[in-house]
Design a protein around this motif. Sequence first.
Motif, mmCIF file in Angstrom:
data_model
loop_
_atom_site.group_PDB
_atom_site.id
_atom_site.type_symbol
_atom_site.label_atom_id
_atom_site.label_comp_id
_atom_site.label_asym_id
_atom_site.label_seq_id
_atom_site.Cartn_x
_atom_site.Cartn_y
_atom_site.Cartn_z
ATOM 1 N N LYS A 1 -11.316 -19.366 16.239
ATOM 2 C CA LYS A 1 -10.768 -19.940 17.482
ATOM 3 C C LYS A 1 -9.502 -20.733 17.204
ATOM 4 C CE LYS A 1 -14.948 -19.999 20.273
ATOM 5 N NZ LYS A 1 -15.443 -18.785 19.615
ATOM 6 N N ARG A 2 -8.544 -20.055 16.607
ATOM 7 C CA ARG A 2 -7.249 -20.665 16.299
ATOM 8 C C ARG A 2 -6.149 -19.705 16.727
ATOM 9 N NH1 ARG A 2 -7.268 -26.095 14.542
ATOM 10 N NH2 ARG A 2 -9.255 -26.457 13.508
ATOM 11 N N MET B 1 -5.057 -11.556 24.873
ATOM 12 C CA MET B 1 -4.519 -12.523 23.909
ATOM 13 C C MET B 1 -4.519 -13.921 24.486
ATOM 14 S SD MET B 1 -0.961 -12.547 21.853
ATOM 15 C CE MET B 1 0.149 -13.234 23.038
ATOM 16 N N GLU B 2 -4.175 -13.985 25.778
ATOM 17 C CA GLU B 2 -4.113 -15.298 26.381
ATOM 18 C C GLU B 2 -5.465 -16.005 26.355
ATOM 19 O OE1 GLU B 2 -2.322 -16.339 30.451
ATOM 20 O OE2 GLU B 2 -0.763 -15.374 29.256
ATOM 21 N N ALA B 3 -6.524 -15.165 26.494
ATOM 22 C CA ALA B 3 -7.861 -15.742 26.449
ATOM 23 C C ALA B 3 -8.088 -16.464 25.132
ATOM 24 C CB ALA B 3 -8.898 -14.643 26.622
ATOM 25 N N TYR B 4 -7.581 -15.863 24.055
ATOM 26 C CA TYR B 4 -7.747 -16.475 22.742
ATOM 27 C C TYR B 4 -6.941 -17.775 22.658
ATOM 28 C CZ TYR B 4 -10.110 -12.320 21.058
ATOM 29 O OH TYR B 4 -11.000 -11.314 20.871
ATOM 30 N N GLU B 5 -5.733 -17.709 23.244
ATOM 31 C CA GLU B 5 -4.885 -18.902 23.220
ATOM 32 C C GLU B 5 -5.579 -20.047 23.945
ATOM 33 O OE1 GLU B 5 -1.961 -19.550 21.852
ATOM 34 O OE2 GLU B 5 -1.620 -17.577 20.974
ATOM 35 N N VAL C 1 -12.713 -18.258 6.309
ATOM 36 C CA VAL C 1 -12.500 -17.067 7.148
ATOM 37 C C VAL C 1 -11.059 -16.596 7.035
ATOM 38 C CG1 VAL C 1 -12.389 -16.245 9.541
ATOM 39 C CG2 VAL C 1 -14.342 -17.607 8.790
ATOM 40 N N LEU C 2 -10.145 -17.544 7.128
ATOM 41 C CA LEU C 2 -8.720 -17.202 7.056
ATOM 42 C C LEU C 2 -8.357 -16.646 5.677
ATOM 43 C CD1 LEU C 2 -5.876 -17.155 8.230
ATOM 44 C CD2 LEU C 2 -5.653 -19.584 7.688
ATOM 45 N N PRO D 1 -7.277 -14.159 15.166
ATOM 46 C CA PRO D 1 -8.347 -14.617 16.052
ATOM 47 C C PRO D 1 -9.154 -13.466 16.639
ATOM 48 C CG PRO D 1 -6.196 -15.368 16.844
ATOM 49 C CD PRO D 1 -5.950 -14.634 15.573
ATOM 50 N N LYS D 2 -8.482 -12.356 16.911
ATOM 51 C CA LYS D 2 -9.184 -11.202 17.499
ATOM 52 C C LYS D 2 -10.142 -10.565 16.497
ATOM 53 C CE LYS D 2 -5.159 -10.158 20.338
ATOM 54 N NZ LYS D 2 -4.003 -9.298 20.492
#
Length: 203
Positions: free
Chosen positions: A43-44, A1-5, A20-21, A37-38
Amino acid sequence: MEAYENESKKGFWNAEEDSVLTNYVKKHGTGKWNRIPKVTGLKRSGKSCRLRWMNYLTPDVKRGDFSEEEEDLVVRLHSLLGNRWSLIAGRIPGRTDNQVKNFWNTHLSKKLGVDKKKKRKACVTAKYIPRVEAGERDCKSASSSKGKLVHESWSDDLMELGSMHEGIMRDDFGCTFSFPNTVFDLCTSPYCTQSFHHSFFAL
DNA sequence: AACCAGCCCAACCGCATGTAA
DNA sequence: CTTACATGCGGTTGGGCTGGT
């Protein structure tokens, strides 16, 4: 998760991200924002997705200027609730807390000559209203889960408000209010908030 | 036309609260 | 009961727009 953050993008959303959302929410509904994001590769941060959906993409969100009725409602509800923007917005169909907050900060605080330094106190006091609405009589004993003193501005006014559980109020202008409210029956009339506040707490 | 100041509002940040494990 | 994580909220920021000079 941190990678996404870490790799999450900031700033304004583009049409592709919105799409997309929107597609994700249509398919999966709201909630589990951190999954977005996953699942979508967006990339949010989950937080950012939630905010974008709530404040902009929700189908029933109203755009454009506030009407006179809405403005009057904001003034009245703010006099009652303080800076509880989400509560205020919840009673103005189609308006978000962010819209109400921006509207207040840019238009009404100026118009009504509100002293920004006093803002915070009103906010702290108003924190107790949901508990009162929930019928929690002994609100003074309710402290934050982390042991911090959160009610230093607790006022007798609020205690009185709590004791008016399920009461119905009427002000000098014939406006009615009910507690705990599921509906604030606020008949609009021009800027009678001071009188409203006075008569409300005088009863 | 160019610059600047002020305004507006979408989005971010930090903290509080809720809840599942 | 405790901890970790998710969600919600209010305050603040900063980019873009607009009007004035």
